[in-house]
Design an enzyme around this catalytic site. Sequence first.
Site, short mmCIF file in Angstrom:
data_model
loop_
_atom_site.label_atom_id
_atom_site.label_comp_id
_atom_site.label_asym_id
_atom_site.label_seq_id
_atom_site.Cartn_x
_atom_site.Cartn_y
_atom_site.Cartn_z
N CYS A 1 0.85 -1.18 0.00
CA CYS A 1 0.00 0.00 0.00
C CYS A 1 0.88 1.23 0.00
O CYS A 1 2.09 1.18 -0.20
CB CYS A 1 -0.93 0.00 1.21
SG CYS A 1 -0.06 0.02 2.79
N ILE B 1 -3.22 -8.13 -0.72
CA ILE B 1 -2.42 -9.27 -1.19
C ILE B 1 -2.42 -10.41 -0.17
O ILE B 1 -2.51 -11.57 -0.53
CB ILE B 1 -0.98 -8.81 -1.49
CG1 ILE B 1 -0.99 -7.88 -2.72
CG2 ILE B 1 -0.05 -10.00 -1.74
CD1 ILE B 1 0.34 -7.24 -3.03
N ILE B 2 -2.32 -10.08 1.11
CA ILE B 2 -2.36 -11.07 2.19
C ILE B 2 -3.51 -10.72 3.13
O ILE B 2 -3.71 -9.55 3.46
CB ILE B 2 -1.02 -11.09 2.95
CG1 ILE B 2 0.12 -11.56 2.02
CG2 ILE B 2 -1.09 -12.00 4.17
CD1 ILE B 2 1.49 -11.48 2.65
N ASP C 1 0.53 -9.70 7.79
CA ASP C 1 1.90 -9.45 8.24
C ASP C 1 1.99 -8.13 9.01
O ASP C 1 2.83 -7.97 9.89
CB ASP C 1 2.87 -9.47 7.06
CG ASP C 1 2.47 -8.53 5.93
OD1 ASP C 1 1.35 -8.01 5.94
OD2 ASP C 1 3.30 -8.32 5.01
N ILE D 1 9.20 -7.51 -22.99
CA ILE D 1 9.04 -6.37 -23.90
C ILE D 1 10.02 -6.52 -25.05
O ILE D 1 11.17 -6.94 -24.86
CB ILE D 1 9.31 -5.05 -23.15
CG1 ILE D 1 8.17 -4.74 -22.17
CG2 ILE D 1 9.49 -3.89 -24.12
CD1 ILE D 1 6.89 -4.30 -22.84
N SER E 1 10.92 -9.79 -9.90
CA SER E 1 11.88 -9.17 -10.80
C SER E 1 13.30 -9.59 -10.42
O SER E 1 13.58 -9.90 -9.27
CB SER E 1 11.74 -7.64 -10.74
OG SER E 1 12.86 -6.98 -11.28
#
Length: 632
Positions: A2, A52-53, A99, A287, A364
């Site tokens: 967030c 997400i969690i 978390d 890409i 990534s």
Amino acid sequence: MCGIVGSVQPKVEGVDQSLVRRMCGLITRRGPDDDGFYFGDRIGLGMRRLSIIDLHAGKQPIHNEDKTVWVVFNGEIYNYRELRRDLEKRGHRLLTASDTECLVHLYEDFGEELVSHLRGMFTFAIWDDRQKKLLLGRDRLGIKPCYYWQHKGALYFGSELKCLLAIEGLERSINLPALSDYLTFKYVPGPQTIYEGIRELPPAHIGLWSDGSFHVKRYWQLKPPSGEPRSLDYYAEGLLHELEEAVRLHLVSEVPLGAFLSGGIDSSAIVALMSRAGQGKVKTFTIGFEDGQVGVDERPFARTIATQYGTDHSEYVYEDPQRQVGDMLPAIMQSFDEPFADSSAIPNYMIAEAARKYVTVALSGTGGDELFAGYERYRGALAAERYRHIPRAVRQGLLSPLINRLPEFRAAGPWVDRLKRFTQGVDLPLPERYQRFLAAFDEDEKTQLFNKEVLNCLKRERHQATPLAMDQVPASDDPLEWMLRADLHTYLPDDELRKTDRLSMWHSLEVRVPFLDHKVVEFAAGIPAKYKLHGMTKKYVLIQALDGIIPKHILGRRKQGFSIPLSDWLRGPLRDFVRDHLSVAAISRAGYFDAAAVETLLDQHDRQTHNHEIKIWTLLVFMVWHGLYVNR
């Protein structure tokens, strides 16, 4: 994941709740799923949430059992399940499965030392209502951001600069030393920002506010290698173990998850280890360029890895550079809120936009180059040490004149410019020589570029020259180790991670970077430099660790980078766009640069007598940003 904001005041009932809500509303892209606020005596906290969690119960702000400690949090704590078990054994009662809740209870037990227990990427703000203290914390490598502004004992903070720009009374005065530094590095090096008075909390630091005073201090730093070196096999096996554990931890998610895949070693390693960890059919994104366009196209290499590991693979291409860049560049500047001239922001913007259509989280390979010597400049700086052994008379009387006469023709790309920088800086001390490899403009070039008024202001502010990146870390007897530490301290957080965070969050996408798990970083720091750059082979120990996991032709290919054919675009499809923003009239109105000096750069680049792509792009980005944020 967030974004967070907040305001703490020295006076009771001093918080402007509407301001905190307005600050929070400006970062909705970081968390489009929800918002939350806490207001108390002297304090206002706000957050935007990307769920997400614990999707249903993980709403922030979160408090302890008696509501005397409150937290807002940006990031992910990858060891939170272990922390929860330990907290419950010590008698804490946790009300959610998130978390975030671990933070308030860790604070109760350990105070500001709680950061030493965290494994993850994070920025948090913890309010202690009993003691009327605020604790800010940022992760060890600087993956997640935090900016702040102090005013008359009050402290304002937020995940992005735009939060603070909403404050009435905060003038958008340009920090001229920061502008000078930007022209060197192509980014504004922290903890300063382009705005006077606004600061960035540095990586691996906490900030403590109490009674109108705010103090910042470091809580973690890498230790130099110690003890007798071990064998290459020992380091390769240990590195693979650490990477496998880091990737496994980074897979925790209750929403769709994928990975960026360029076909290079780092991203290929992440995808391979995700698949080996039982992630199933990994969604991957690449890409490339349309057939016939000039530029590095890594799609064939990415397809090799996608095929080997059976990923659900998607490719995206550049089609109309003029339209795409003209549309993207203002949005990119709005994501950063300050000038940022790493041209790889364009493909990063595109791949984040593409990935968000399918996933909420992407992994990534960012960080592999800084840990294992993946950049060409490391080889260049060390090659200079050997080049200096050639008699000076031969170098200066024969070789340098020949190299300086080389034409910077299109097919040579940036290599002629790099070769000229190499010979011009070879007799300089290593920190100065290394800075020349990084710089868009050197100090003499900036003196020619700035107008007299700016030069006089810089003199009054005693800004004689941009600090050397290598002087920001302790010197090392090993030149490669010294350069790697400098990049971990400067280039990594201020360029690579800033780029990753802003462009992904602009698209409401969380990007995770397993190479920068601090356990991996600490292990890598203990590997001797000779195993990172072995002869002319970059990332040697990483290649050994991945042997048998990634095909040899991928492990052995030359690094090409996440780049665009910038030089051709600037004199081709983007020429009108560049000329509009860097015209004599536009430069004169902005009031920082000598219009004739800028015109010379453009003309030399158009005639192909010089390759000024980096200089022109750096100026173009500044002018686009200036039009959006200063000449509103």
